[in-house]
Structures are given as structure tokens and as C-alpha cells.
Design an enzyme around this catalytic site. Structure first.
Site, PDB file in Angstrom:
ATOM      1  N   MET A 239       0.832  -1.204   0.000  1.00 35.29           N
ATOM      2  CA  MET A 239       0.000   0.000   0.000  1.00 35.29           C
ATOM      3  C   MET A 239       0.870   1.258   0.000  1.00 35.29           C
ATOM      4  O   MET A 239       1.849   1.342   0.738  1.00 35.29           O
ATOM      5  CB  MET A 239      -0.893  -0.029   1.242  1.00 35.29           C
ATOM      6  CG  MET A 239      -1.711   1.212   1.509  1.00 35.29           C
ATOM      7  SD  MET A 239      -2.570   1.027   3.104  1.00 35.29           S
ATOM      8  CE  MET A 239      -3.347   2.636   3.247  1.00 35.29           C
ATOM      9  N   SER A 240       0.514   2.250  -0.824  1.00 36.94           N
ATOM     10  CA  SER A 240       1.181   3.547  -0.864  1.00 36.94           C
ATOM     11  C   SER A 240       2.652   3.368  -1.241  1.00 36.94           C
ATOM     12  O   SER A 240       2.946   2.850  -2.330  1.00 36.94           O
ATOM     13  CB  SER A 240       0.996   4.277   0.473  1.00 36.94           C
ATOM     14  OG  SER A 240       1.419   5.615   0.381  1.00 36.94           O
ATOM     15  N   PHE A 241       3.607   3.766  -0.411  1.00 34.54           N
ATOM     16  CA  PHE A 241       5.021   3.505  -0.675  1.00 34.54           C
ATOM     17  C   PHE A 241       5.245   2.006  -0.894  1.00 34.54           C
ATOM     18  O   PHE A 241       6.154   1.588  -1.616  1.00 34.54           O
ATOM     19  CB  PHE A 241       5.849   4.028   0.498  1.00 34.54           C
ATOM     20  CG  PHE A 241       7.342   3.912   0.361  1.00 34.54           C
ATOM     21  CD1 PHE A 241       7.965   3.905  -0.874  1.00 34.54           C
ATOM     22  CD2 PHE A 241       8.130   3.839   1.497  1.00 34.54           C
ATOM     23  CE1 PHE A 241       9.354   3.813  -0.978  1.00 34.54           C
ATOM     24  CE2 PHE A 241       9.508   3.754   1.406  1.00 34.54           C
ATOM     25  CZ  PHE A 241      10.124   3.735   0.158  1.00 34.54           C
TER      26      PHE A 241
END
Length: 419
Positions: A239-241
């Protein structure tokens, strides 16, 4: 999307918290009324008001638990966990030595643990070996009575989702962001914190590393040792990074049956360099780190998002200045690694995800494996980073794709992938 605040960072983080409402992480009235008492950009008021809410809901959970009202207690503990996480978000001035960072982090983890004990089947705190220590996570078992998501025997081994977060997530937040959705669909889930994340950062002081396969490989080993996990059906989602870290791990960890980059990132350094501008990058190339840091600090003084990123980045990357943060990000790239991924891969993207515009499509184009790309539009409410505010839509896309991928693609014969 402007949501309750004009400040871009405050708006996004509030949407992020409220977006977990479908999985019990928030209640609309609680969030809206609390946000109304916080002035735009006032980080002190942010901490104070969300802390008041978290403590009020925590106390309500304790009263219900003491009276034997298990469902009410569970629901309140879940919301308290998310609100404690939220209240500490801008505690980023010297977070490594700030006792409040540890306090609210442990309160968020503790209230989630109290909620988990009231679930059936109950998520369990776990750890798995990592170098000379361990990494923490939550084992979230498939919900009772759910169908086998890959079309197998519902009483037999099941597919497992290995799920980690990004730059500022916690392992407890992963329950709301995808763990619960996966369990509802019949997946076992190992939601864990790697170096630089959650309690691995807070309690163990482990910092990020770009060779994320060193993190994911022991997690896969742990899953393969479980008798309830189908060894040929292990998927990884970051998720995300984590939309860069997970693909980086999958480039060399080939026991994975599928990969979800949520949202996809090709070069974290390029993303940050675009944000700080060419003058800062010229100074860094010339070795004038002090001048570069001064320019970044000027932007930090008026931009909450930039300020919080660099303050946090100095801790999680082990850097002592904004310029050092930028330098530390250089190895976080998929250049040379994306073509090495062999498993079917789903790359997610948000139409209005300003910090990452173009990153997901760059990753998708660089892949040579069976692949799919999904762009969430702003019109359907999913255009923000990691589709915050559109969790139900996100999970429909992710798990419909994953169900099909795992049902049709054999571990060693991945010639098909759903579009």
C-alpha cells in the site's frame, strides 16, 4: 478532493480515517464534528481533538466490555484504534524521542488487540524471523463459512494475502485498508510491519531499506510453514510507498502467485524531486546540501504535506536533514527490477493522486509479466491516493481480479491474467 479542510494534508488524512468506516474504523458524525473543531493547519489542535475523540470512544468500549456487550465493545475499540493512529499523525518533530509517539502508537495497537479478541475468528498478533530479530504482524484468518476464493475446497488450504503498508502506515491500519476485505472473501491474511513501519519502527527502531525482498522472503517462508495456507496461492499487496516496495520484492521473490501495487510507484525519488523543484536538486547535485535543506525548510514552513513528509522521512530513513532524505531515496526505484517480476501483477492508480501522477503508469509499462492496470476516476470518488474514501470500490476491483488470477493461473504456468 477537498474534504472538511482547505489544508491539503489535513483534508487527505481526515478522508483516510473516515474511509475506513465500512470496516468499522470510523463513524461519520464523530469525524465530521471533531474536524469542525480543528483550525486548518493547526497541528496542535489536530492532536488534541482527535485524542479527545479517541479517548472518549475508548472509554465507551471499556464500559461495553465490562458490561458484557461484546459487539458494541468490539466496534468502539476498532474506531478508537483508528482515531489514536490519526491523532498522532503530525507528531513528527523528533518522533524517535517523543514519548507521545510511542504512547498513541501503543494505544492504537492495544485497542485494536482488544477488538480482535472479540472477533470470531479472532485475528492474532504474530511475528516471524527477520535477520537477527523478528517482524510484527497480524494473522487475520478467513471468515468462517466463506467460499474458497480460488474455487477449491472450502475446508482445505486457502490462498493467503501478504499485505504491508507504506511510508507512514501501521500494521493495525492494514485491517481496515484490505485485511478485513480479504478475510470476508475467504483469504487468510498476514498483515505486517516491515522496517520503517508501525511497531517495527516505533518499538524496534528498524529503518526502511530498498531491498525489500529481504523483508518479504521471510514472510513467505512463515506462510509456507502453515498447514492452512495453499503454498501455490500466496499473493503480495503493498500500500502507498508499498506500491514500490512490494514490486521490488517480487522482482526476486518468485514464490508469489500474484502481486498488487496499491498504488503503483516507479521511482520514489523522482516523485519527491518533482515536489521540491529543480533548484533544490541542482544544489544537491552540486553538494550544497545545507543550502538545499534551507530551501526545503522554507517550503516546509508553509506546506503541511511537505513538512510532515520530511520530518517523518528523517526518522524512517535515518537522515539528518531534508537534503539527506532526498539522497536516501535514490535506491528506491523499479528501474532494472520491474522486468524481473514474473507473477501476474495488478497496478492501481488514482486519477487525482497529485504526488504520484504518472508513477503507476511508468511501473505498468516497465512490467514484462502478465499485467493489468486500473485507473480509479475522481468522478467515482476513487481518484485520491490509495483510493481513500472509496474502500468498497477499491476492494471490489482488487479482489475480483485476484480471485480470477488465482483461479486461472497456475504457479508455474502463468500464461493468463485477467484484464
Amino acid at each position: 478532493m477537498k474534504f472538511l479542510f482547505n489544508d491539503q494534508s489535513f483534508s487527505f488524512e481526515t478522508l483516510r480515517a473516515l474511509g475506513y468506516a465500512p470496516y468499522g474504523g470510523a463513524d461519520i458524525g464523530e469525524v465530521v464534528s471533531t474536524a469542525g473543531r480543528i483550525p486548518d493547519g493547526d497541528e496542535t489542535a489536530w492532536y488534541t481533538q482527535w485524542r479527545v475523540l479517541a479517548e472518549r470512544i475508548h472509554a465507551a468500549a471499556e464500559r461495553s466490555a465490562a458490561a458484557g456487550y461484546r459487539v458494541s465493545a468490539r466496534e468502539a475499540y476498532l474506531r478508537a484504534s483508528n482515531y489514536y493512529r490519526l491523532c498522532g499523525f503530525y507528531l513528527r518533530v523528533g518522533p524517535a524521542s517523543d514519548p507521545l509517539v510511542c504512547e498513541v502508537g501503543r494505544l492504537s495497537a492495544g485497542t485494536f488487540a482488544s477488538a480482535a479478541q472479540l472477533m470470531s475468528p479472532a485475528p492474532q498478533p504474530v511475528s516471524f524471523p527477520y535477520e537477527d530479530t523478528t517482524l510484527p504482524g497480524w494473522w487475520i484468518p478467513a471468515e468462517s463459512g466463506t467460499a474458497h476464493p480460488a474455487g477449491g475446497d472450502r475446508e482445505g488450504r486457502r490462498p493467503a494475502l501478504l499485505f504491508h503498508g507504506g511510508f507512514d502506515s501501521t500494521e493495525e491500519e492494514l485491517y481496515f485498508a484490505g485485511g478485513s476485505a480479504a478475510a470476508r472473501r475467504g483469504y487468510h491474511v498476514l498483515a505486517f510491519a516491515g522496517p520503517g513501519q508501525g511497531s517495527a519502527l516505533r518499538d524496534q527502531q528498524l529503518l526502511f531499506r530498498p531491498d525489500w525482498d529481504a523483508v518479504v522472503t521471510p514472510a513467505v517462508d512463515w506462510l509456507l510453514a502453515r498447514p492452512d495456507v495453499d503454498p501455490s496461492r500466496i499473493a503480495l499487496m503493498g500500500m502507498s510507498f508499498g506500491g514500490l516496495l512490494a514490486p521490488r520484492a517480487a522482482a526476486t521473490e518468485h514464490r508469489l502467485a500474484a502481486l498488487i501495487a496499491y498504488d503503483g510507484i516507479y521511482s520514489f525519488a523522482d516523485m519527491v524531486q518533482h515536489k521540491v523543484g529543480p533548484e533544490v536538486m541542482r544544489l544537491i547535485r552540486d553538494g550544497a546540501d545545507s543550502k538545499a535543506s534551507t530551501l526545503v525548510e522554507h517550503v516546509m514552513s508553509s506546506d503541511t504535506q511537505v513538512r510532515s513528509f520530511f520530518r517523518w522521512g528523517m526518522w524512517v530513513l535515518g537522515a539528518d536533514s531534508p537534503a539527506a532524505v532526498i539522497r536516501a531515496l535514490d535506491p528506491y526505484t523499479m528501474e532494472g527490477y520491474a522486468p524481473l517480476i514474473t507473477c501476474p501483477t495488478l497496478v492501481l492508480d488514482g486519477e487525482t493522486d497529485q504526488p504520484l501522477l504518472g508513477q503507476a503508469s511508468r511501473l505498468y509499462e516497465a512490467l514484462r509479466c502478465p499485467k493489468a492496470y486500473h485507473l480509479f476516476s475522481g468522478a467515482e470518488g476513487g481518484g485520491e491516493h490509495c483510493q481513500e474514501g472509496a474502500m468498497s470500490t477499491l476492494h471490489q476491483v482488487v479482489f475480483d481480479w485476484l480471485d480470477t488470477a488465482l483461479a486461472t493461473v497456475q504457479r508455474r504456468g502463468r500464461s493468463q491474467v485477467p484484464a
